[in-house]
Design a protein around this motif. Structure first.
Motif, PDB file in Angstrom:
ATOM      1  N   TYR A 144     -41.869  -2.552 -50.038  1.00  0.00           N
ATOM      2  CA  TYR A 144     -43.152  -2.118 -50.579  1.00  0.00           C
ATOM      3  C   TYR A 144     -44.064  -1.602 -49.466  1.00  0.00           C
ATOM      4  CZ  TYR A 144     -47.745  -2.100 -52.727  1.00  0.00           C
ATOM      5  OH  TYR A 144     -48.991  -1.710 -53.165  1.00  0.00           O
ATOM      6  N   TRP A 145     -44.205  -2.390 -48.390  1.00  0.00           N
ATOM      7  CA  TRP A 145     -45.128  -1.985 -47.330  1.00  0.00           C
ATOM      8  C   TRP A 145     -44.622  -0.771 -46.560  1.00  0.00           C
ATOM      9  CZ3 TRP A 145     -49.930  -2.934 -47.510  1.00  0.00           C
ATOM     10  CH2 TRP A 145     -50.396  -4.106 -48.115  1.00  0.00           C
ATOM     11  N   ASP A 181     -46.346 -11.863 -46.883  1.00  0.00           N
ATOM     12  CA  ASP A 181     -47.052 -10.664 -47.334  1.00  0.00           C
ATOM     13  C   ASP A 181     -48.320 -10.424 -46.526  1.00  0.00           C
ATOM     14  OD1 ASP A 181     -47.530  -8.487 -49.397  1.00  0.00           O
ATOM     15  OD2 ASP A 181     -49.329  -9.708 -49.676  1.00  0.00           O
ATOM     16  N   GLY A 182     -49.056 -11.484 -46.258  1.00  0.00           N
ATOM     17  CA  GLY A 182     -50.278 -11.348 -45.463  1.00  0.00           C
ATOM     18  C   GLY A 182     -49.996 -10.840 -44.070  1.00  0.00           C
ATOM     19  N   ARG A 239     -49.948  -6.399 -39.991  1.00  0.00           N
ATOM     20  CA  ARG A 239     -49.233  -5.638 -38.954  1.00  0.00           C
ATOM     21  C   ARG A 239     -49.165  -4.150 -39.300  1.00  0.00           C
ATOM     22  NH1 ARG A 239     -50.163  -8.706 -34.821  1.00  0.00           N
ATOM     23  NH2 ARG A 239     -49.140 -10.743 -34.915  1.00  0.00           N
ATOM     24  N   TYR A 240     -48.946  -3.830 -40.573  1.00  0.00           N
ATOM     25  CA  TYR A 240     -48.916  -2.419 -40.956  1.00  0.00           C
ATOM     26  C   TYR A 240     -50.293  -1.780 -40.798  1.00  0.00           C
ATOM     27  CZ  TYR A 240     -44.153  -1.612 -42.577  1.00  0.00           C
ATOM     28  OH  TYR A 240     -42.787  -1.410 -42.627  1.00  0.00           O
ATOM     29  N   SER A 280     -43.006  -4.374 -33.437  1.00  0.00           N
ATOM     30  CA  SER A 280     -42.214  -5.397 -32.752  1.00  0.00           C
ATOM     31  C   SER A 280     -42.722  -6.782 -33.111  1.00  0.00           C
ATOM     32  CB  SER A 280     -42.304  -5.193 -31.235  1.00  0.00           C
ATOM     33  OG  SER A 280     -41.960  -3.887 -30.865  1.00  0.00           O
ATOM     34  N   GLN A 281     -44.052  -6.928 -33.126  1.00  0.00           N
ATOM     35  CA  GLN A 281     -44.656  -8.212 -33.471  1.00  0.00           C
ATOM     36  C   GLN A 281     -44.380  -8.570 -34.918  1.00  0.00           C
ATOM     37  OE1 GLN A 281     -46.575 -10.050 -30.953  1.00  0.00           O
ATOM     38  NE2 GLN A 281     -45.883 -11.564 -32.436  1.00  0.00           N
ATOM     39  N   LEU A 282     -44.321  -7.555 -35.773  1.00  0.00           N
ATOM     40  CA  LEU A 282     -43.974  -7.784 -37.182  1.00  0.00           C
ATOM     41  C   LEU A 282     -42.605  -8.442 -37.285  1.00  0.00           C
ATOM     42  CD1 LEU A 282     -44.358  -5.192 -40.068  1.00  0.00           C
ATOM     43  CD2 LEU A 282     -42.204  -6.391 -39.726  1.00  0.00           C
TER      44      LEU A 282
END
Length: 282
Positions: free
Chosen positions: A98-99, A135-136, A141-142, A164-166
């Motif tokens: 989704y994101w 989800d949060g 991150r996005y 990367s952190q995601l």
């Protein structure tokens, strides 16, 4: 951005290829039980890689069963029985899809992407309730990534850090205390590789569409072809990430499902990197 983490089927033995598919089918059936048929279309190799990796990190012994599905109605497939991890990864796949599609539509995505986003809404809302912490994090991150891209950030490391952190946060949220420093380092650099190889692969398309691309912004070029002048620097950047991936993976000293993990991390992604880099080599 997804689709780069895959096995090199040519060097896997038949049973090993079957193991990769068994994990994939397990996540597919788990997705069906949670969200119905439509989200199964978006199950990615990338999430399946983490499916295998996380089962290995947690040393989870898996069981299999044989089922028919709409893609293979005649012959039964060998399917991974649902585990807590396959369920989490199935939820994660819906949220990540989704994101990722949402991010593409913000960048002026096609009608096809916008249609897919609308179609995913129902499954996304349920997944959002099932795994609100994940989800949060993805939303945050996005958003960070989008802001850096919209500011035309000219630092490859800085803009890649958000994705990367995601990937690192993803491991921590799913694995909890099993996500030691080596797992986090591995996932961070796998995330960085995904972001950079996608950017390198899409450079020409991004220039034509006037979309942001970290390599174009960093080197101040006006065409993808000009990146050939920076081939040595780009090659160094990409192989530095691959080497950090290899080091972190070796430090983990995993024992389960390593035929798949070795294939992806030591063969497949290196071959993909070489293939895309060769397009810029003079």
């Amino acid at each position: 951005m997804f689709g780069y983490l895959d096995v090199n089927k040519g060097t896997l033995e038949q049973g090993q290829r079957g193991l990769w598919q068994t994990f994939m089918c397990g996540m597919c059936f788990s997705t069906k039980s949670l969200y119905g048929n439509f989200p199964r279309m978006f199950i990615s190799n990338d999430v399946n890689f983490f499916n295998v990796l996380f089962h290995s990190v947690t040393e989870t012994d898996v069981e299999v069963e044989h089922k028919r599905c709409f893609s293979h109605p005649i012959k039964k497939r060998t399917v991974l029985k649902e585990t807590d991890l396959t369920q989490k990864l199935s939820v994660a796949n819906v949220l990540l899809t989704y994101w990722n599609v949402y991010d593409d539509t913000v960048d002026g995505g096609s009608v096809k992407k916008k249609t897919a986003l609308r179609a995913l809404k129902k499954a996304y809302r349920k997944a959002q309730k099932d795994f609100p912490e994940l989800d949060g994090m993805l939303s945050k991150r996005y958003q960070e990534l989008r802001e850096l891209e919209q500011s035309n950030c000219d630092s490859i490391d800085r803009v890649a850090h958000a994705f990367s952190q995601l990937a690192q946060d993803f491991a921590v949220i799913v694995l909890d205390d099993k996500a030691n420093e080596y797992v986090q380092t591995l996932c961070y650099n796998v995330g960085k590789w995904i972001y950079l190889i996608d950017a390198l692969d899409d450079a020409e398309k991004d220039v034509k569409r006037r979309n942001y691309n970290p390599f174009v912004a960093c080197y101040g070029v006006k065409s993808a072809a000009e990146l050939g002048e920076k081939y040595d620097e780009i090659q160094f950047e990409m192989y530095a990430v691959l080497n950090r991936i290899a080091q972190a993976y070796n430090d983990l000293n995993l024992s389960k499902y390593t035929c798949i993990l070795n294939n992806v991390l030591f063969e497949s992604i290196r071959n993909k990197t070489k293939e895309i880099l060769n397009g810029y080599k003079k």
